[in-house]
Design an enzyme around this catalytic site. Sequence first.
Site, short mmCIF file in Angstrom:
data_model
loop_
_atom_site.label_atom_id
_atom_site.label_comp_id
_atom_site.label_asym_id
_atom_site.label_seq_id
_atom_site.Cartn_x
_atom_site.Cartn_y
_atom_site.Cartn_z
CB SER A 99 -0.59 0.03 1.25
OG SER A 99 -1.43 1.26 1.53
CE1 TYR A 141 -3.99 -1.68 5.10
CE2 TYR A 141 -2.97 0.11 4.57
CZ TYR A 141 -3.62 -1.16 3.89
OH TYR A 141 -3.87 -1.78 3.13
CE LYS A 201 -2.06 -4.10 3.43
NZ LYS A 201 -2.04 -5.48 2.69
#
Length: 320
Positions: free
Chosen positions: A116, A140, A144
């Site tokens: 991402s 988050y 990643k």
Amino acid sequence: MKVLVIGGAGYIGSHVVKNLLACGHEVAVFDDLSSGHEINLFSQAEFVRGDITDSEALAKVMQKGFDAVVHLAAKKAVGESMENPQKYAINNLCGTINILNAMADNGVKYMVFSSSAAVYGIPQYLPIDEKHPTLPINFYGFTKLEIEKLMTWYDQLKGIKFVALRYFNAAGYDEDGDIRGLDSAPQNLLPIIMEAATGKRECLKIFGQDYDTPDGTCIRDYIHVNDLAGAHTAALDYLQRTNESAVFNLGTEAGTSVLQMLEACEKVIGRKIPHLFAERRPGDPARLTASAQAAKAKLGWEPKHSSIENIIASTWRVYQ
Ligand code: UDP
């Protein structure tokens, strides 16, 4: 190739499965259906229901013998990741460790991973290329980035070659209308606009109107999910061709503001969509756009479906 798509019943995963099948690959799907949908499955791809935190279930499916894994199974709500990091640590980090271990144990050579733009954090320059510093500002994005590092170690130690695809703003729906599963509690702009248009929600709240952008609202790089899907297939070809690991941004290099998106939706749908202006959302940079030059040069990939009109029309068809 024989490919296991983990998270293949999800929004992006199902589009990837469709593309892989269309390109002649043999595909199986592993998904716990926690956010994916049964209606997103394709009859030509074997489906195994399972959870990536269950290492035994992964070991069992991996024994079927695959050339590659495409890994898209993750918790993806940025806000929730800040409130409940444990959930993100277990699902995204532990889950990926289980996948890599099962791959290593069963001699699976290649991994394509859905990373991402959240790995970059606040942009230091635009458009963002792959050399931009990686300083995630939410948990988050941290998961990643850590997964990319894990894959680098498993490449060195176990020879698993990987491509990490750093998506910018995924949007749109399959242009043939083959994929229709809707997010039940969407967090992203376009599905929220759609829900405001259908009356499922009262209105769109526009987070911030005083950003340093021409109309004061945030600018993002929206990329059609059919284009994203094609990049996964191109990444598998790349791995087979080069046997080298790599990281690529996936975006269009163009920016669209929240207000521009809203106005374009009103034009496609043919009526006004209720909205109001609200406070800024914490952690939102004013602008985020990708440089996708590396994907163009090395994957031979170029967005073909990502005009804003096409993104909106394909989404509206499903919401209708
Ligand atoms: N956004 C908004 N209202 C919403 C959801 C999103 O104004 O209900 C804005 C958000 O602040 C950002 C853009 O839309 O500027 C895209 O947000 P999204 O959550 O879709 O993706 P992100 O860029 O955070 O990955």
